[in-house]
Structures are given as C-alpha cells and as structure tokens.
Design a protein around this motif. Structure first.
Motif, PDB file in Angstrom:
ATOM      1  N   GLN A  53       0.813  -1.214   0.000  1.00 54.37           N
ATOM      2  CA  GLN A  53       0.000   0.000   0.000  1.00 54.37           C
ATOM      3  C   GLN A  53       0.851   1.270   0.000  1.00 54.37           C
ATOM      4  O   GLN A  53       0.331   2.360  -0.201  1.00 54.37           O
ATOM      5  CB  GLN A  53      -0.948   0.006   1.200  1.00 54.37           C
ATOM      6  CG  GLN A  53      -1.996  -1.087   1.111  1.00 54.37           C
ATOM      7  CD  GLN A  53      -2.858  -1.177   2.352  1.00 54.37           C
ATOM      8  OE1 GLN A  53      -2.474  -0.723   3.425  1.00 54.37           O
ATOM      9  NE2 GLN A  53      -4.019  -1.775   2.205  1.00 54.37           N
ATOM     10  N   VAL A  54       2.154   1.102   0.236  1.00 55.99           N
ATOM     11  CA  VAL A  54       3.040   2.273   0.246  1.00 55.99           C
ATOM     12  C   VAL A  54       4.151   2.165  -0.797  1.00 55.99           C
ATOM     13  O   VAL A  54       4.920   3.101  -0.978  1.00 55.99           O
ATOM     14  CB  VAL A  54       3.662   2.516   1.647  1.00 55.99           C
ATOM     15  CG1 VAL A  54       2.584   2.851   2.660  1.00 55.99           C
ATOM     16  CG2 VAL A  54       4.498   1.351   2.105  1.00 55.99           C
ATOM     17  N   ALA A  55       4.214   1.010  -1.471  1.00 52.22           N
ATOM     18  CA  ALA A  55       5.280   0.801  -2.454  1.00 52.22           C
ATOM     19  C   ALA A  55       4.871  -0.264  -3.460  1.00 52.22           C
ATOM     20  O   ALA A  55       4.029  -1.109  -3.172  1.00 52.22           O
ATOM     21  CB  ALA A  55       6.564   0.371  -1.744  1.00 52.22           C
ATOM     22  N   GLY A  56       5.504  -0.196  -4.614  1.00 52.55           N
ATOM     23  CA  GLY A  56       5.310  -1.234  -5.624  1.00 52.55           C
ATOM     24  C   GLY A  56       6.474  -2.206  -5.552  1.00 52.55           C
ATOM     25  O   GLY A  56       7.633  -1.797  -5.507  1.00 52.55           O
ATOM     26  N   VAL A  57       6.164  -3.479  -5.515  1.00 55.13           N
ATOM     27  CA  VAL A  57       7.206  -4.498  -5.411  1.00 55.13           C
ATOM     28  C   VAL A  57       7.234  -5.306  -6.703  1.00 55.13           C
ATOM     29  O   VAL A  57       6.193  -5.736  -7.191  1.00 55.13           O
ATOM     30  CB  VAL A  57       6.941  -5.447  -4.215  1.00 55.13           C
ATOM     31  CG1 VAL A  57       8.035  -6.494  -4.112  1.00 55.13           C
ATOM     32  CG2 VAL A  57       6.821  -4.663  -2.922  1.00 55.13           C
ATOM     33  N   SER A  58       8.436  -5.490  -7.234  1.00 53.74           N
ATOM     34  CA  SER A  58       8.562  -6.300  -8.445  1.00 53.74           C
ATOM     35  C   SER A  58       9.885  -7.053  -8.430  1.00 53.74           C
ATOM     36  O   SER A  58      10.831  -6.668  -7.740  1.00 53.74           O
ATOM     37  CB  SER A  58       8.471  -5.422  -9.692  1.00 53.74           C
ATOM     38  OG  SER A  58       9.507  -4.460  -9.684  1.00 53.74           O
ATOM     39  N   ALA A  59       9.923  -8.123  -9.185  1.00 55.92           N
ATOM     40  CA  ALA A  59      11.154  -8.906  -9.323  1.00 55.92           C
ATOM     41  C   ALA A  59      11.888  -8.409 -10.564  1.00 55.92           C
ATOM     42  O   ALA A  59      11.327  -8.397 -11.657  1.00 55.92           O
ATOM     43  CB  ALA A  59      10.823 -10.383  -9.444  1.00 55.92           C
ATOM     44  N   LEU A  65      14.816  -8.170  -5.966  1.00 51.42           N
ATOM     45  CA  LEU A  65      13.510  -7.524  -5.847  1.00 51.42           C
ATOM     46  C   LEU A  65      13.713  -6.015  -5.838  1.00 51.42           C
ATOM     47  O   LEU A  65      14.710  -5.517  -5.313  1.00 51.42           O
ATOM     48  CB  LEU A  65      12.818  -7.925  -4.542  1.00 51.42           C
ATOM     49  CG  LEU A  65      12.272  -9.338  -4.443  1.00 51.42           C
ATOM     50  CD1 LEU A  65      11.751  -9.599  -3.031  1.00 51.42           C
ATOM     51  CD2 LEU A  65      11.171  -9.567  -5.453  1.00 51.42           C
ATOM     52  N   SER A  66      12.759  -5.318  -6.401  1.00 54.52           N
ATOM     53  CA  SER A  66      12.780  -3.863  -6.396  1.00 54.52           C
ATOM     54  C   SER A  66      11.529  -3.376  -5.667  1.00 54.52           C
ATOM     55  O   SER A  66      10.419  -3.804  -5.978  1.00 54.52           O
ATOM     56  CB  SER A  66      12.783  -3.342  -7.831  1.00 54.52           C
ATOM     57  OG  SER A  66      12.628  -1.946  -7.832  1.00 54.52           O
ATOM     58  N   VAL A  67      11.745  -2.497  -4.696  1.00 54.22           N
ATOM     59  CA  VAL A  67      10.630  -1.916  -3.946  1.00 54.22           C
ATOM     60  C   VAL A  67      10.634  -0.425  -4.240  1.00 54.22           C
ATOM     61  O   VAL A  67      11.516   0.304  -3.796  1.00 54.22           O
ATOM     62  CB  VAL A  67      10.785  -2.173  -2.425  1.00 54.22           C
ATOM     63  CG1 VAL A  67       9.623  -1.568  -1.665  1.00 54.22           C
ATOM     64  CG2 VAL A  67      10.925  -3.657  -2.138  1.00 54.22           C
ATOM     65  N   LYS A  68       9.671   0.023  -5.031  1.00 54.45           N
ATOM     66  CA  LYS A  68       9.586   1.434  -5.408  1.00 54.45           C
ATOM     67  C   LYS A  68       8.634   2.124  -4.432  1.00 54.45           C
ATOM     68  O   LYS A  68       7.424   1.932  -4.491  1.00 54.45           O
ATOM     69  CB  LYS A  68       9.074   1.564  -6.838  1.00 54.45           C
ATOM     70  CG  LYS A  68       9.116   2.968  -7.370  1.00 54.45           C
ATOM     71  CD  LYS A  68       9.633   2.958  -8.798  1.00 54.45           C
ATOM     72  CE  LYS A  68       9.820   4.315  -9.375  1.00 54.45           C
ATOM     73  NZ  LYS A  68      10.942   5.045  -8.851  1.00 54.45           N
ATOM     74  N   VAL A  69       9.209   2.906  -3.530  1.00 49.41           N
ATOM     75  CA  VAL A  69       8.424   3.588  -2.497  1.00 49.41           C
ATOM     76  C   VAL A  69       7.806   4.842  -3.105  1.00 49.41           C
ATOM     77  O   VAL A  69       8.497   5.650  -3.714  1.00 49.41           O
ATOM     78  CB  VAL A  69       9.318   3.942  -1.283  1.00 49.41           C
ATOM     79  CG1 VAL A  69       8.500   4.608  -0.194  1.00 49.41           C
ATOM     80  CG2 VAL A  69       9.996   2.689  -0.746  1.00 49.41           C
ATOM     81  N   TRP A  70       6.495   4.982  -2.936  1.00 51.89           N
ATOM     82  CA  TRP A  70       5.787   6.091  -3.572  1.00 51.89           C
ATOM     83  C   TRP A  70       6.031   7.420  -2.868  1.00 51.89           C
ATOM     84  O   TRP A  70       6.018   8.464  -3.498  1.00 51.89           O
ATOM     85  CB  TRP A  70       4.290   5.779  -3.650  1.00 51.89           C
ATOM     86  CG  TRP A  70       4.023   4.575  -4.514  1.00 51.89           C
ATOM     87  CD1 TRP A  70       4.603   4.298  -5.715  1.00 51.89           C
ATOM     88  CD2 TRP A  70       3.160   3.484  -4.241  1.00 51.89           C
ATOM     89  NE1 TRP A  70       4.140   3.105  -6.210  1.00 51.89           N
ATOM     90  CE2 TRP A  70       3.248   2.584  -5.321  1.00 51.89           C
ATOM     91  CE3 TRP A  70       2.308   3.170  -3.187  1.00 51.89           C
ATOM     92  CZ2 TRP A  70       2.526   1.407  -5.382  1.00 51.89           C
ATOM     93  CZ3 TRP A  70       1.586   2.001  -3.251  1.00 51.89           C
ATOM     94  CH2 TRP A  70       1.699   1.134  -4.338  1.00 51.89           C
TER      95      TRP A  70
END
Length: 185
Positions: A53-59, A65-70
């Motif tokens: 809910q606070v970041a997008g997670v992708s492989a 893994l990449s966690v893009k914090v909004w």
C-alpha cells in the motif's frame, strides 16, 4: 439441507486451503518473487500499512527484488520494515527505490524452510479435519433428531469424507510442489 451443509463445508475448507497458500507465499524458494514481501507491515503515517500500500514491489530478475516507495519520506520506514521482517534480507536504498538481492539458500536453510512448510501443511490438514468433525457432528445431530434418514446420513457422511480427502490431497499436492521448488533451485 444436506446440500447446504456440503456447500458450507466446501467453502470452509477452501478458505483453509487459501490460508495455507497465503502461508506458503511467505516462504522463499530461492527465486525472487514479489509475494515474498506480502506480509510486511510498515509503521507509517501514525499507523500500520501493508508494504504493497506504500510501495510497488517487483522482481527484477531471479535474485533481485525492487521496492519502489511512492512517498520518498517513507523510505526509511519501509527499509526498516523489510529488515525487521526476519526474512534475512539486506535492503539497499537507491533514491526512491529499495533493491533487495536475495542471498542463495544454503542446504540447511532449504531444509528449515521445508520443515516450516510441513508445519503449515499439518496445520491446514488439522483445520480441514476439524471442519469435517464439526460437520459430522451436525449431521449426526440431524439424524438423531430424525431430520434426515439413516440412508441420507450415510450418504452425507461418505460425501463429507470425500470432500475432506480431496482437500487434504490438495494440501499435500501443493506442499509437494513448493517443497520441490525449494529443494531443487
């Protein structure tokens, strides 16, 4: 009446299997998978938010893994939540993104993960059997109160057992797939 009971039984057992799947999602297989971080809760904005809910997670690849914090101001809290999740991960902050390189699983770690999976599967099996027990008691009570015939009772009992067996087999099959995934990657 019996059809309602069977439908309710199937629904309850399906929820148990779904819960088992949710438990298994949090177990690493050695490949990067965004669902690995699903259970992480971030203490942010004076409350608790799920990571997704606070970041997008992708492989990015099999190991990263990449966690893009909004919200850039929340990056520290997100990093701490990942560290405190006891997943043995080492997040690295790069701007608004957190990169997580997954360490290779040792054989010992793989065996521990498999033990954990077996624990999850046993919990699911027990829950399914408890549902069966509850339903069996319900139909026995119906028979005792003459709400259903002796024949209907035996048919229902057999059907409930078949539903139980099918669901336990599903748990075992899903466990086997995940176990192979962990041990052979």
């Amino acid at each position: 009446m019996l059809n309602e009971i069977k439908a309710k039984t199937k629904e309850r057992m399906l929820k148990t299997i779904q819960s088992f799947h949710d438990d298994m999602k949090g177990v690493r297989t050695g490949r990067a998978n965004a669902s690995l971080l699903d259970g992480i809760v971030v203490n942010i904005y004076g409350g608790h938010q799920k990571l997704n809910q606070v970041a997008g997670v992708s492989a990015i690849d099999n190991k990263t893994l990449s966690v893009k914090v909004w919200d850039a101001t929340a990056i520290g809290e997100v990093k701490n939540a990942i560290i405190n999740a006891n997943l043995n991960l080492n997040p690295v902050v790069e701007g608004n993104t957190i990169r997580i390189v997954l360490p290779d699983l040792t054989q010992e770690t793989r065996e521990k993960l498999v033990k954990l999976l077996h624990q999850f599967s046993e919990n699911a099996r027990v829950a399914i059997r408890n549902i069966r027990r509850d339903v069996m008691e319900e139909i026995e009570e119906m028979k005792k109160n003459k709400e259903i015939s002796e024949d209907d009772f035996h048919v229902a009992k057999k059907e409930i057992q078949n539903i139980t067996d099918d669901n336990v087999k599903k748990v075992d099959d899903d466990l086997s797939i995940k176990e192979k995934d962990i041990l052979h990657h």
